[in-house]
Scaffold this active site. Sequence first.
Site, PDB file in Angstrom:
ATOM      1  N   ARG A 291      21.107  -0.630 -30.543  1.00 46.52           N
ATOM      2  CA  ARG A 291      20.321  -1.056 -31.701  1.00 46.52           C
ATOM      3  C   ARG A 291      19.050  -0.244 -31.890  1.00 46.52           C
ATOM      4  O   ARG A 291      18.732   0.175 -33.016  1.00 46.52           O
ATOM      5  CB  ARG A 291      19.924  -2.536 -31.557  1.00 46.52           C
ATOM      6  N   THR A 292      18.300  -0.043 -30.810  1.00 46.28           N
ATOM      7  CA  THR A 292      16.999   0.608 -30.961  1.00 46.28           C
ATOM      8  C   THR A 292      17.195   2.059 -31.397  1.00 46.28           C
ATOM      9  O   THR A 292      16.491   2.554 -32.278  1.00 46.28           O
ATOM     10  CB  THR A 292      16.204   0.519 -29.640  1.00 46.28           C
TER      11      THR A 292
ATOM     12  N   LYS B 194      17.847  20.890 -14.037  1.00 49.68           N
ATOM     13  CA  LYS B 194      17.523  22.174 -13.392  1.00 49.68           C
ATOM     14  C   LYS B 194      16.192  22.090 -12.650  1.00 49.68           C
ATOM     15  O   LYS B 194      15.656  23.097 -12.207  1.00 49.68           O
ATOM     16  CB  LYS B 194      17.427  23.274 -14.446  1.00 49.68           C
TER      17      LYS B 194
ATOM     18  N   ARG C 157      12.647   6.414 -25.226  1.00 47.85           N
ATOM     19  CA  ARG C 157      12.920   5.294 -24.319  1.00 47.85           C
ATOM     20  C   ARG C 157      13.083   5.884 -22.931  1.00 47.85           C
ATOM     21  O   ARG C 157      13.817   6.862 -22.747  1.00 47.85           O
ATOM     22  CB  ARG C 157      14.197   4.576 -24.742  1.00 47.85           C
TER      23      ARG C 157
ATOM     24  N   HIS D 257       7.844  -2.958 -25.049  1.00 48.46           N
ATOM     25  CA  HIS D 257       8.809  -2.624 -26.094  1.00 48.46           C
ATOM     26  C   HIS D 257       8.174  -3.018 -27.444  1.00 48.46           C
ATOM     27  O   HIS D 257       8.591  -3.969 -28.091  1.00 48.46           O
ATOM     28  CB  HIS D 257      10.113  -3.383 -25.861  1.00 48.46           C
TER      29      HIS D 257
HETATM   30  C1  NCD Z   1      16.305  -4.898 -25.062  1.00 41.53           C
HETATM   31  C2  NCD Z   1      15.742  -3.773 -24.229  1.00 41.53           C
HETATM   32  O1  NCD Z   1      16.281  -2.674 -24.176  1.00 41.53           O
HETATM   33  O2  NCD Z   1      14.695  -4.015 -23.651  1.00 41.53           O
HETATM   34  N1  NCD Z   1      17.228  -4.491 -26.005  1.00 41.53           N
HETATM   35  C3  NCD Z   1      16.795  -3.977 -27.206  1.00 41.53           C
HETATM   36  O3  NCD Z   1      16.006  -3.060 -27.266  1.00 41.53           O
HETATM   37  N2  NCD Z   1      17.253  -4.548 -28.314  1.00 41.53           N
HETATM   38  C4  NCD Z   1      16.750  -6.053 -24.253  1.00 41.53           C
HETATM   39  C5  NCD Z   1      17.801  -5.879 -23.196  1.00 41.53           C
HETATM   40  O4  NCD Z   1      18.230  -4.775 -22.863  1.00 41.53           O
HETATM   41  O5  NCD Z   1      18.212  -6.918 -22.674  1.00 41.53           O
END
Ligand code: NCD
Length: 359
Positions: free
Chosen positions: A86-87, A115, A136, A169
């Site tokens: 999703r993100t 490397k 991320r 997040h």
């Molecule tokens: C969450 C995350 O990655 O922190 N998911 C997300 O970004 N929608 C929650 C999770 O992984 O449980």
Amino acid sequence: MAEKTLSTISWQDFQTLSLPDKGPYFQAPPHHTLIAQQFSREDIEALCELATRVKRINKRREGANYLKTLLSDKRAMLYFAQPSSRTYLSHNAACQILGLDTMDVRDSKTSSEVKGESPEDTVRTFSSYVDMIIMRHPVGGFAERVAWMMAQTPRPIPILNAGSGADQHPTQALLDVYTLLRSFEKIGGIDGKSVVFVGDLARGRTVRSLAWLLSLFNGVKLYFVAPEQLQIGQDILELLDAAGTHYELTQDFESTMPEADAIYMTRIQDEWDSEGATTTDSSDFHIGAEHMDILKPTCAILHPLPRRQEVSTDIDNDSRAMYWRQMRNGMWIRAALILRTFHREEEVHRYYDAYTPPG
Ligand code: NCD
């Protein structure tokens, strides 16, 4: 007072700052989005309004075409060194809506890190080709480190944190607040509401960021419902204490249900467990059809997803299940955030006022 900038503070001094004290450093150019604590209530409300306007403009073809011109001079890098559906997709879609081209690295095994290149050099390399990095990373605080490092280079670009370790997040928290604002539109907004967080609150970075954003609203009460070893971190509780936000810690989920204006479910994040660790019994931290009668008729049920068994599929079609809508809201709020990062929000407001019919 002089503007707080990352280029004039040492990494050591910066690390000693509290989260709220770090905020102004990220708001300064080049406008990073790194932690929930950098947002004020005013910022959040403005972003939500902008997201709704983008969504409405996008409904018509001329509007959608106009939006695609707004950032057609920019490129973004999506660097996702942890799994994401999703993100990743919603940021990518948000970029497409605004006409930004994107590139991605979705696994550090495909970059020169294998490397022996340092993660810092890797990200600096990415920054040579783009105008923004959406990232991320499994290491908590790494996005902050990258932002600080950027400030020491001649061409610092904005970093947008799409999930860092188990700590933050911020874009998920923004989309969660956007979903709550929309859910509570006709019942007085977020002020005075009770929000129940359930599940793995120790490692759920979405909860850690969202709890802070909710503390910016008046008279909010938070319940943290978790097995003892997965309860919310003391650091977050200290921030809530300082903000004067009322909260309660419990393991008795059912007792909180009748009070709840919103329930925020999360999964157990056992990817952080060391091998051989005993698994936590989370069967009491579950919501299903059997609970629907106890809930308020307006209760909003949220989940950042992915889910396992903590939310039964039986309730997916209940009007209170917001988790599917939450995902789509994520695309609009991320588009708003990216527009704001590049200061193009006024153009949207002008277009909206001139061309978009009410409704
Ligand atoms: C969450 C995350 O990655 O922190 N998911 C997300 O970004 N929608 C929650 C999770 O992984 O449980």
